[in-house]
Design a protein around this motif. Sequence first.
Motif, PDB file in Angstrom:
ATOM      1  N   GLU A  25      14.545  37.246 -22.154  1.00 56.27           N
ATOM      2  CA  GLU A  25      14.786  38.699 -22.257  1.00 56.27           C
ATOM      3  C   GLU A  25      13.795  39.509 -21.429  1.00 56.27           C
ATOM      4  OE1 GLU A  25      16.647  39.419 -26.697  1.00 56.27           O
ATOM      5  OE2 GLU A  25      14.463  39.309 -26.474  1.00 56.27           O
ATOM      6  N   ASP A  26      12.608  38.949 -21.214  1.00 56.22           N
ATOM      7  CA  ASP A  26      11.520  39.730 -20.619  1.00 56.22           C
ATOM      8  C   ASP A  26      11.340  39.512 -19.111  1.00 56.22           C
ATOM      9  OD1 ASP A  26      10.972  40.788 -23.098  1.00 56.22           O
ATOM     10  OD2 ASP A  26       9.330  39.391 -23.543  1.00 56.22           O
ATOM     11  N   VAL A  27      12.103  38.591 -18.512  1.00 51.69           N
ATOM     12  CA  VAL A  27      11.894  38.301 -17.089  1.00 51.69           C
ATOM     13  C   VAL A  27      13.110  38.723 -16.265  1.00 51.69           C
ATOM     14  CG1 VAL A  27      10.318  36.396 -17.578  1.00 51.69           C
ATOM     15  CG2 VAL A  27      12.768  35.924 -17.245  1.00 51.69           C
ATOM     16  N   ASP A  28      12.889  38.794 -14.960  1.00 55.71           N
ATOM     17  CA  ASP A  28      13.978  39.168 -14.051  1.00 55.71           C
ATOM     18  C   ASP A  28      14.850  37.978 -13.676  1.00 55.71           C
ATOM     19  OD1 ASP A  28      13.196  41.950 -13.698  1.00 55.71           O
ATOM     20  OD2 ASP A  28      11.472  41.176 -12.601  1.00 55.71           O
ATOM     21  N   VAL A  29      14.223  36.823 -13.439  1.00 48.54           N
ATOM     22  CA  VAL A  29      14.954  35.630 -13.002  1.00 48.54           C
ATOM     23  C   VAL A  29      14.426  34.406 -13.740  1.00 48.54           C
ATOM     24  CG1 VAL A  29      15.656  34.179 -11.045  1.00 48.54           C
ATOM     25  CG2 VAL A  29      15.228  36.623 -10.677  1.00 48.54           C
ATOM     26  N   VAL A  30      15.342  33.568 -14.205  1.00 47.85           N
ATOM     27  CA  VAL A  30      15.003  32.259 -14.770  1.00 47.85           C
ATOM     28  C   VAL A  30      15.492  31.190 -13.801  1.00 47.85           C
ATOM     29  CG1 VAL A  30      15.490  30.608 -16.618  1.00 47.85           C
ATOM     30  CG2 VAL A  30      15.065  33.004 -17.174  1.00 47.85           C
ATOM     31  N   ILE A  31      14.612  30.246 -13.473  1.00 53.46           N
ATOM     32  CA  ILE A  31      14.986  29.101 -12.647  1.00 53.46           C
ATOM     33  C   ILE A  31      15.015  27.876 -13.551  1.00 53.46           C
ATOM     34  CG2 ILE A  31      14.440  27.706 -10.624  1.00 53.46           C
ATOM     35  CD1 ILE A  31      12.908  30.082  -9.501  1.00 53.46           C
ATOM     36  N   LEU A  32      16.166  27.267 -13.691  1.00 49.54           N
ATOM     37  CA  LEU A  32      16.340  26.130 -14.580  1.00 49.54           C
ATOM     38  C   LEU A  32      16.065  24.830 -13.823  1.00 49.54           C
ATOM     39  CD1 LEU A  32      19.679  27.193 -16.349  1.00 49.54           C
ATOM     40  CD2 LEU A  32      17.311  27.634 -17.092  1.00 49.54           C
ATOM     41  N   CYS A  33      15.037  24.111 -14.241  1.00 49.25           N
ATOM     42  CA  CYS A  33      14.700  22.792 -13.689  1.00 49.25           C
ATOM     43  C   CYS A  33      14.750  21.796 -14.840  1.00 49.25           C
ATOM     44  CB  CYS A  33      13.327  22.824 -13.029  1.00 49.25           C
ATOM     45  SG  CYS A  33      13.196  23.980 -11.653  1.00 49.25           S
ATOM     46  N   LEU A  34      15.938  21.628 -15.379  1.00 48.38           N
ATOM     47  CA  LEU A  34      16.149  20.890 -16.618  1.00 48.38           C
ATOM     48  C   LEU A  34      17.201  19.807 -16.434  1.00 48.38           C
ATOM     49  CD1 LEU A  34      16.502  24.051 -18.914  1.00 48.38           C
ATOM     50  CD2 LEU A  34      14.477  22.576 -18.764  1.00 48.38           C
ATOM     51  N   PRO A  35      17.239  18.817 -17.321  1.00 41.30           N
ATOM     52  CA  PRO A  35      18.387  17.892 -17.337  1.00 41.30           C
ATOM     53  C   PRO A  35      19.675  18.674 -17.561  1.00 41.30           C
ATOM     54  CG  PRO A  35      16.591  17.087 -18.711  1.00 41.30           C
ATOM     55  CD  PRO A  35      16.223  18.489 -18.331  1.00 41.30           C
ATOM     56  N   ASP A  36      20.789  18.092 -17.156  1.00 44.70           N
ATOM     57  CA  ASP A  36      22.057  18.822 -17.172  1.00 44.70           C
ATOM     58  C   ASP A  36      22.414  19.412 -18.531  1.00 44.70           C
ATOM     59  OD1 ASP A  36      22.250  18.184 -14.529  1.00 44.70           O
ATOM     60  OD2 ASP A  36      24.090  17.001 -14.691  1.00 44.70           O
ATOM     61  N   GLU A  37      22.299  18.620 -19.592  1.00 46.53           N
ATOM     62  CA  GLU A  37      22.698  19.138 -20.900  1.00 46.53           C
ATOM     63  C   GLU A  37      21.792  20.273 -21.352  1.00 46.53           C
ATOM     64  OE1 GLU A  37      25.485  18.545 -22.541  1.00 46.53           O
ATOM     65  OE2 GLU A  37      25.973  17.381 -20.755  1.00 46.53           O
ATOM     66  N   ALA A  38      20.501  20.158 -21.069  1.00 48.91           N
ATOM     67  CA  ALA A  38      19.575  21.240 -21.411  1.00 48.91           C
ATOM     68  C   ALA A  38      19.871  22.486 -20.578  1.00 48.91           C
ATOM     69  CB  ALA A  38      18.135  20.780 -21.188  1.00 48.91           C
ATOM     70  N   ALA A  39      20.269  22.291 -19.321  1.00 47.74           N
ATOM     71  CA  ALA A  39      20.622  23.433 -18.470  1.00 47.74           C
ATOM     72  C   ALA A  39      21.866  24.145 -18.990  1.00 47.74           C
ATOM     73  CB  ALA A  39      20.838  22.962 -17.037  1.00 47.74           C
ATOM     74  N   LYS A  40      22.817  23.378 -19.512  1.00 47.09           N
ATOM     75  CA  LYS A  40      24.018  23.995 -20.092  1.00 47.09           C
ATOM     76  C   LYS A  40      23.664  24.823 -21.324  1.00 47.09           C
ATOM     77  CE  LYS A  40      27.155  20.388 -18.436  1.00 47.09           C
ATOM     78  NZ  LYS A  40      28.028  19.238 -18.835  1.00 47.09           N
ATOM     79  N   GLU A  41      22.770  24.304 -22.159  1.00 40.05           N
ATOM     80  CA  GLU A  41      22.337  25.054 -23.342  1.00 40.05           C
ATOM     81  C   GLU A  41      21.578  26.317 -22.932  1.00 40.05           C
ATOM     82  OE1 GLU A  41      23.190  24.530 -26.513  1.00 40.05           O
ATOM     83  OE2 GLU A  41      24.499  23.006 -25.627  1.00 40.05           O
ATOM     84  N   ALA A  42      20.749  26.194 -21.893  1.00 42.64           N
ATOM     85  CA  ALA A  42      20.014  27.360 -21.400  1.00 42.64           C
ATOM     86  C   ALA A  42      20.968  28.417 -20.866  1.00 42.64           C
ATOM     87  CB  ALA A  42      19.030  26.935 -20.312  1.00 42.64           C
ATOM     88  N   ALA A  43      22.019  27.989 -20.182  1.00 44.29           N
ATOM     89  CA  ALA A  43      23.009  28.933 -19.647  1.00 44.29           C
ATOM     90  C   ALA A  43      23.738  29.659 -20.773  1.00 44.29           C
ATOM     91  CB  ALA A  43      23.998  28.205 -18.751  1.00 44.29           C
ATOM     92  N   LYS A  44      24.022  28.947 -21.860  1.00 43.23           N
ATOM     93  CA  LYS A  44      24.648  29.587 -23.016  1.00 43.23           C
ATOM     94  C   LYS A  44      23.717  30.644 -23.612  1.00 43.23           C
ATOM     95  CE  LYS A  44      27.406  25.563 -24.386  1.00 43.23           C
ATOM     96  NZ  LYS A  44      27.575  24.502 -25.418  1.00 43.23           N
ATOM     97  N   LEU A  45      22.432  30.329 -23.647  1.00 42.34           N
ATOM     98  CA  LEU A  45      21.452  31.289 -24.153  1.00 42.34           C
ATOM     99  C   LEU A  45      21.418  32.539 -23.277  1.00 42.34           C
ATOM    100  CD1 LEU A  45      19.152  32.074 -26.055  1.00 42.34           C
ATOM    101  CD2 LEU A  45      17.614  30.657 -24.678  1.00 42.34           C
ATOM    102  N   VAL A  46      21.467  32.348 -21.965  1.00 40.90           N
ATOM    103  CA  VAL A  46      21.501  33.488 -21.042  1.00 40.90           C
ATOM    104  C   VAL A  46      22.745  34.335 -21.291  1.00 40.90           C
ATOM    105  CG1 VAL A  46      21.765  34.149 -18.618  1.00 40.90           C
ATOM    106  CG2 VAL A  46      20.103  32.392 -19.254  1.00 40.90           C
ATOM    107  N   ASP A  47      23.909  33.681 -21.377  1.00 35.66           N
ATOM    108  CA  ASP A  47      25.162  34.422 -21.590  1.00 35.66           C
ATOM    109  C   ASP A  47      25.131  35.216 -22.891  1.00 35.66           C
ATOM    110  OD1 ASP A  47      26.211  33.454 -19.223  1.00 35.66           O
ATOM    111  OD2 ASP A  47      27.329  31.825 -20.173  1.00 35.66           O
ATOM    112  N   ALA A  48      24.478  34.660 -23.907  1.00 37.30           N
ATOM    113  CA  ALA A  48      24.428  35.327 -25.214  1.00 37.30           C
ATOM    114  C   ALA A  48      23.585  36.598 -25.191  1.00 37.30           C
ATOM    115  CB  ALA A  48      23.877  34.366 -26.266  1.00 37.30           C
ATOM    116  N   LEU A  49      22.747  36.737 -24.166  1.00 32.36           N
ATOM    117  CA  LEU A  49      21.882  37.922 -24.087  1.00 32.36           C
ATOM    118  C   LEU A  49      22.605  39.150 -23.548  1.00 32.36           C
ATOM    119  CD1 LEU A  49      18.591  36.285 -22.759  1.00 32.36           C
ATOM    120  CD2 LEU A  49      19.048  37.150 -25.060  1.00 32.36           C
TER     121      LEU A  49
END
Length: 304
Positions: A49-73
Amino acid sequence: MAATIFIDGEAGTTGLQIREKLEGRSGIELVSISAEARKDPAAKRKVYEDVDVVILCLPDEAAKEAAKLVDALGDRAPRVIDASSAHRVAPGWTYGFPELAAGQGEAVAKARKVTNPGCHATGAIALLRPLTQAGLLPANARVSIGSVSGYSGGGKSMIEAYESGKAPAFELYALGLEHKHLPEIELYSGLSERPIFVPSVGNFRQGMLVSIPLHLEALPGKPTLADIKAAYDGHYRGQAHFKAFADAGNARIEPESLNGTNDIEIHVFANESRRHAVVVAKFDNLGKGASGAAVQNLMLMLGR
């Protein structure tokens, strides 16, 4: 005002290199969280919530969960660059290959969600897209792609195996012919037929060669070496990170000389009397193939 950047997964190979490339740059503020909080969804949500850009350097499944978190914001969501393979062919994501075609750099610059290309895919698409776009290679061509990468592209376990002397000097892998980079190669190369792709890894830390053989007599217009090179020159004209070369005779090529850069060299080797050619992309698998590409996309997104 400085742009705030959070590298989610900054302890991995790609994350570490992205951080190294961004540290000290004016107008960039890197945000981190403690090791204990890295897997805490609430802590990550607060950072997102507090940053301008998030760069995901995660395993695929963790990246998918992170993307869901972004969409929920919703309106509070940061812009995202995903360095994993989770979203490379997913709807709603912009492919982070600015040199892909006219207007792609502008698309990256405007995007909310950018997906970084895979390293092998970067080389394959860099070789194929200019030829299909110029009509020198038909969409239904049956293509074989070979690629050799330094062991750093294989993650922590492969790096440890090579650096401890436990790994072989060279090996082919993904011989089930279902490598995870194939879908993006298919989608963005301009081919309608699925290519055969055989990746390999060698006992050197970083660097990469991707190669594609061509039977010139089987191609539309029966092109020459000069025609192939002209297609690359035209496609990449004005692109700072690309340069094409026409090579003949008993030339050789090694994979490591572009390490530490974001550059790609395209080499066209041909035996005109046999009407055979091979095109080769050389680049740093951790540069243009990973962290360098992420930073290039970030700078476009920030208008720099």
